[in-house]
Design an enzyme around this catalytic site. Sequence first.
Site, short mmCIF file in Angstrom:
data_model
loop_
_atom_site.label_atom_id
_atom_site.label_comp_id
_atom_site.label_asym_id
_atom_site.label_seq_id
_atom_site.Cartn_x
_atom_site.Cartn_y
_atom_site.Cartn_z
N HIS A 197 72.85 37.32 3.99
CA HIS A 197 74.10 36.50 3.88
C HIS A 197 74.41 35.58 5.17
O HIS A 197 74.15 34.65 5.51
CB HIS A 197 75.30 37.16 3.50
CG HIS A 197 75.06 37.77 1.82
ND1 HIS A 197 75.08 37.13 0.83
CD2 HIS A 197 75.06 38.87 1.52
CE1 HIS A 197 74.86 37.71 -0.22
NE2 HIS A 197 74.88 39.19 0.20
N ASP A 198 75.05 36.51 6.05
CA ASP A 198 75.57 35.93 7.29
C ASP A 198 74.48 35.40 8.11
O ASP A 198 74.54 34.19 8.68
CB ASP A 198 76.34 36.89 8.22
CG ASP A 198 77.28 37.27 7.43
OD1 ASP A 198 78.14 36.68 6.66
OD2 ASP A 198 77.98 38.42 7.88
N ASP A 237 83.30 39.95 10.93
CA ASP A 237 83.89 40.93 10.48
C ASP A 237 82.73 41.93 10.64
O ASP A 237 82.57 42.72 9.68
CB ASP A 237 84.57 40.88 9.28
CG ASP A 237 83.75 40.46 8.19
OD1 ASP A 237 82.35 39.97 8.33
OD2 ASP A 237 84.00 40.81 6.77
N ASP A 266 76.65 40.60 9.71
CA ASP A 266 76.99 39.85 11.09
C ASP A 266 76.45 40.43 12.13
O ASP A 266 76.10 39.48 13.01
CB ASP A 266 78.53 40.25 11.17
CG ASP A 266 79.53 39.94 9.97
OD1 ASP A 266 80.32 39.05 9.81
OD2 ASP A 266 79.47 40.79 8.99
#
Length: 311
Positions: free
Chosen positions: A239-240, A9, A14
């Site tokens: 995070h990603d 997303d 990302d």
Amino acid sequence: MRSVWMDCDSGFDDALALMVLARAPQIQLLGISTVVGNTSLDNTTANTLAVAEFCGLDTPIYRGAAKPLAQEPQTIERLLGTGAMGTLGRCFPAAQRAAEPVDAIHALASTLRSAATRSITILATGPLTNIAVVLLLHPELVDAIDAVVWMGGSTTGGNHTAAAEFNAYADPEALDGLLRSGAPLRMFGLNLTRQVLITPDHEHQLRTIGTERADIVADHVGFYLRMTDPNTPRPAALHDPSAAAYLLWPELFELAPARVDVELSRTIGRGATICELRVPRKAEPNALVATTAQGDKVIGCVMAQIYAHLI
């Protein structure tokens, strides 16, 4: 070589996760699907196309779900900036190509249908809507999946709400469907990603490269580090890219069997992930949950992959 399908997303983190994989010789990137999450589906698709072109990737990109299974979209542009790609100035150039005419659900189903047993890893860095729909419509395709490596959830508290991490909150019914499908889930939650920090030093190192490409990434990193205080950059959880890093350097992580459930009620606990990790076992495990990362080594490896795109 690991065959990987990425579902995202995009979103800045990302984008970094895609940069981690783009030149990895041990990764065969079969396809990329987009989903509503950090921002609208139009934006996540445009962002993904732009980053893929920046990285020199010609991997096919497919538009996926524009809404979660059972609620309205829960986007977070207020935090991540316009189009979920906040920047201090420069942006990734818009892509010259468009998404494929086939939608992500059909494309992923077709890829799984033609694969050998347990041969495809799905890296999911957003809400799990696309994957849940595929496995709801074609439950037999679970046999082609080696693992769903998902950045989402938490063994502790949340970030979108006190109880829930954003990707879990954005479509908890999809997470529940995936857990019920029998797909082998590896969960990289906030408890793990908060052990991997990108810092102002990394922004500075990007700026010292001195290329336009490096300055583009540095401006996005700079915004990310200033999300909580526009005047003062602060270390932030990566995070990603942490989930992407596991595909390349699994030895830097520890995972533990756990029973994972997600709260589906329309109350303050919606989207919370309940992880039963206690030993002796109190419930039959249905996932592997990442518990520990060698944070300094992970961020070092991640940044080395990113620097390779910028010189």
